[in-house]
Design an enzyme around this catalytic site. Structure first.
Site, PDB file in Angstrom:
ATOM      1  N   ALA A   1       0.858  -1.188   0.000  1.00  0.00           N
ATOM      2  CA  ALA A   1       0.000   0.000   0.000  1.00  0.00           C
ATOM      3  C   ALA A   1       0.889   1.231   0.000  1.00  0.00           C
ATOM      4  O   ALA A   1       2.015   1.203   0.496  1.00  0.00           O
ATOM      5  CB  ALA A   1      -0.915   0.008   1.223  1.00  0.00           C
ATOM      6  N   ALA A   2       0.379   2.301  -0.582  1.00  0.00           N
ATOM      7  CA  ALA A   2       1.118   3.565  -0.609  1.00  0.00           C
ATOM      8  C   ALA A   2       0.172   4.679  -0.195  1.00  0.00           C
ATOM      9  O   ALA A   2      -0.923   4.809  -0.742  1.00  0.00           O
ATOM     10  CB  ALA A   2       1.679   3.833  -2.002  1.00  0.00           C
ATOM     11  N   ALA A   3       0.585   5.469   0.783  1.00  0.00           N
ATOM     12  CA  ALA A   3      -0.227   6.575   1.272  1.00  0.00           C
ATOM     13  C   ALA A   3       0.540   7.884   1.083  1.00  0.00           C
ATOM     14  O   ALA A   3       1.627   7.909   0.498  1.00  0.00           O
ATOM     15  CB  ALA A   3      -0.596   6.356   2.736  1.00  0.00           C
ATOM     16  N   SER A   4      -0.028   8.960   1.589  1.00  0.00           N
ATOM     17  CA  SER A   4       0.548  10.279   1.334  1.00  0.00           C
ATOM     18  C   SER A   4       1.894  10.465   2.012  1.00  0.00           C
ATOM     19  O   SER A   4       2.768  11.158   1.486  1.00  0.00           O
ATOM     20  CB  SER A   4      -0.420  11.372   1.810  1.00  0.00           C
ATOM     21  OG  SER A   4      -0.752  11.190   3.164  1.00  0.00           O
TER      22      SER A   4
ATOM     23  N   ASP B   1      -7.954   7.211  13.912  1.00  0.00           N
ATOM     24  CA  ASP B   1      -8.196   7.167  12.464  1.00  0.00           C
ATOM     25  C   ASP B   1      -8.694   5.776  12.085  1.00  0.00           C
ATOM     26  O   ASP B   1      -8.013   5.035  11.369  1.00  0.00           O
ATOM     27  CB  ASP B   1      -6.900   7.506  11.720  1.00  0.00           C
ATOM     28  CG  ASP B   1      -7.121   7.794  10.246  1.00  0.00           C
ATOM     29  OD1 ASP B   1      -8.269   8.098   9.869  1.00  0.00           O
ATOM     30  OD2 ASP B   1      -6.153   7.719   9.469  1.00  0.00           O
TER      31      ASP B   1
ATOM     32  N   GLN C   1       4.776   4.333   2.642  1.00  0.00           N
ATOM     33  CA  GLN C   1       4.246   3.135   1.994  1.00  0.00           C
ATOM     34  C   GLN C   1       4.747   1.908   2.738  1.00  0.00           C
ATOM     35  O   GLN C   1       5.716   1.961   3.503  1.00  0.00           O
ATOM     36  CB  GLN C   1       4.622   3.086   0.520  1.00  0.00           C
ATOM     37  CG  GLN C   1       6.086   2.963   0.192  1.00  0.00           C
ATOM     38  CD  GLN C   1       6.329   3.157  -1.304  1.00  0.00           C
ATOM     39  OE1 GLN C   1       5.660   3.943  -1.975  1.00  0.00           O
ATOM     40  NE2 GLN C   1       7.305   2.439  -1.849  1.00  0.00           N
ATOM     41  N   VAL C   2       4.049   0.779   2.510  1.00  0.00           N
ATOM     42  CA  VAL C   2       4.293  -0.436   3.279  1.00  0.00           C
ATOM     43  C   VAL C   2       4.785  -1.544   2.355  1.00  0.00           C
ATOM     44  O   VAL C   2       4.175  -1.806   1.312  1.00  0.00           O
ATOM     45  CB  VAL C   2       3.002  -0.875   3.999  1.00  0.00           C
ATOM     46  CG1 VAL C   2       3.229  -2.191   4.739  1.00  0.00           C
ATOM     47  CG2 VAL C   2       2.544   0.202   4.969  1.00  0.00           C
TER      48      VAL C   2
ATOM     49  N   LYS D   1       6.911  -0.107   7.309  1.00  0.00           N
ATOM     50  CA  LYS D   1       6.321   1.161   6.872  1.00  0.00           C
ATOM     51  C   LYS D   1       7.446   2.176   6.705  1.00  0.00           C
ATOM     52  O   LYS D   1       8.187   2.446   7.655  1.00  0.00           O
ATOM     53  CB  LYS D   1       5.295   1.643   7.909  1.00  0.00           C
ATOM     54  CG  LYS D   1       4.574   2.918   7.534  1.00  0.00           C
ATOM     55  CD  LYS D   1       3.521   3.267   8.600  1.00  0.00           C
ATOM     56  CE  LYS D   1       2.778   4.558   8.250  1.00  0.00           C
ATOM     57  NZ  LYS D   1       1.762   4.884   9.288  1.00  0.00           N
TER      58      LYS D   1
END
Length: 469
Positions: A147-150, A306, A153-154, A168
């Site tokens: 997964a890639a976030a702002s 969150d 990424q993992v 992460k």
């Protein structure tokens, strides 16, 4: 390859050193040439994105209004501008009761994965933080991120002792980039608040300040890993909650920009589909998760801030897992007491005057000329119907507006400590609609068995209810 009798030693293998958990909060009001240049880029990108969206709108109406088109243009601009503005979009999307519905709905796109950064950069960050090559640290490392976030990424990996893990990794240079963006956005918000009434009412500068605090905290990976470890340890504090978990942090493989942890397999809660004869099981999943979350808020202090579906998974073994502790709230003891009294009043004895006394103890409503019973009645009137309603029907906007109205009655702004709490209830409402229709959070004795053990036991006995183990 590293000698198998000797494990790599990261900077936190002997414990987190003094100062590593301190969060740097650089001056948000500083404004120089980098911020000036970035401000110009932001203005051009947003205005261009909105203009393009409005130009193509007549050809793609399909029931959409011009406001919908402009909102889509804003989000297009956010995505083009990168991580800071994607985070801002996520904030808007999770606060639909505050922002106009078209904008909040358009910002849901910011919750999707963003394009990953190259694997060689990810490897470089890990090696720089831990001081070893990837082959020395891991038996295997998957260059394709899960997964890639702002912000990060993992990647999946396997330790040399055979444990499956994920790591992460922060985006390279993300700290400096986001700080410039935040300073530019803050200056822009201060200017626009003078001319745009909506931004003034929404307190845009306060939103940027909150985003700055959250971002600087999130960029300290040691803080996130420590929060995750604390939350995991607290789950079993009462000897139950075995159906809920959080990944174990592998501290030997953590650094200032990387967190290595146990790998878990499952599906996000909103993708979980119960079998026709598994409705009760699905209901228990959400009940267990909310029980642990409420205990963290009221009893332990640090709570997951969150809990969107990407961070709440149903594991293959049937447990529910909370992931990603980039955002964690900690209510002051006084507010935890007020919430405890609120739940006790809603669930057990209806004594909202006790809640009122807690409010006065904080210094609120001291000049408000009503006694505790009257003030307690106002608290009950404003909040009890919301907390006692089917959670699947709970609207976050109603909860926030009720809190704001109470703040006005007390002569103060709405209690900020409860806003993050309310946002998470907004997430749980979506899950409850699918998994537990008819479930009432404020009347479920099971959720509060560890908070009010004697009262809950007595009430369950009187009602002839057997609580789940």
């Amino acid at each position: 390859m590293l000698d198998p009798t000797r494990r790599p030693v990261g900077p936190y293998s002997s414990g987190v050193p003094q100062g590593a958990l301190d969060v740097r909060m650089p001056d948000l009001e500083r404004f120089g040439l980098p911020q000036l240049w970035r401000s110009a880029v932001i203005a051009v990108v947003l205005s261009t994105s909105i203009m393009i969206a409005l130009i193509v709108w007549p050809f793609r109406r399909r029931g959409r209004t011009v406001v919908d088109a402009a909102s889509d243009g804003v989000v297009d601009g956010f995505i083009t501008l990168g991580p800071t503005f994607v985070k801002l979009g996520q904030l808007v999307a999770s606060s639909s009761g505050i922002f106009p519905a078209p904008l909040a709905n358009a910002c849901l796109r910011c919750l999707d994965d963003v394009p990953p950064f190259p694997a060689d950069q990810a490897r470089s960050v890990v090696e720089a933080d831990l001081g070893y090559s990837i082959s020395e640290i891991f038996a295997s490392f998957d260059d394709q991120p899960l997964a890639a976030a702002s912000v990060a990424q993992v990647h999946a990996c396997v330790l040399h002792d055979g444990r499956e893990a994920v790591i992460k990794i922060q985006r390279p240079g993300i700290y400096a980039r986001m700080l410039i963006d935040l300073r530019a956005a803050y200056r822009g918000a201060r200017i626009l608040e003078k001319f745009v009434e909506f931004l003034r009412i929404a307190n845009a500068t306060a939103i940027i300040r909150d985003l700055h605090t959250a971002t600087m905290t999130e960029l300290n990976s040691a803080v996130e890993a420590d929060r995750q470890t604390t939350f995991r340890n607290n789950i079993g504090a009462f000897g139950d909650n075995k159906g809920v978990t959080t990944p174990e942090v592998y501290w030997d493989y953590c650094g200032p920009r990387v967190i290595c942890m146990e790998r878990m397999r499952g599906v996000p809660l909103d993708r979980f589909v119960a079998s026709p004869d598994g409705i009760d099981e699905a209901r228990m999943l959400i009940r267990r998760g909310v029980k642990v979350w409420l205990e963290s808020v009221i009893v332990h202090g640090p709570f997951h801030g969150d809990v969107h579906a990407g961070n709440l998974w149903v594991l293959d073994d049937g447990r529910i897992a909370m992931l990603d502790f980039g955002i964690v709230g900690i209510l002051p003891e006084t507010w935890r007491t007020i919430l405890t009294d609120l739940f006790r009043a809603t669930l057990i004895d209806g004594d909202f005057a006790r809640v009122a006394r807690g409010i006065r103890a904080l210094g609120y409503a001291t000049d408000y000329e009503v006694d505790d019973d009257q003030l307690g009645l106002q608290v009950a009137t404003a909040l009890a119907p919301i907390l006692g309603r089917d959670l699947g029907e709970l609207k976050l906007s109603e909860l926030i507006m009720a809190l704001i109205q109470l703040g006005r009655q007390w002569g103060v702004a709405s209690p900020e400590e409860l806003v993050l709490f309310g946002k998470q209830l907004g997430y749980f409402e979506r899950y409850a609609t699918a998994l537990a229709p008819g479930w009432v959070i404020g009347q479920d004795l099971y959720l509060f068995k560890n908070m009010f053990p004697d009262e809950v036991t007595a009430k369950a006995h009187n009602l002839g209810i057997t609580l789940p183990e």
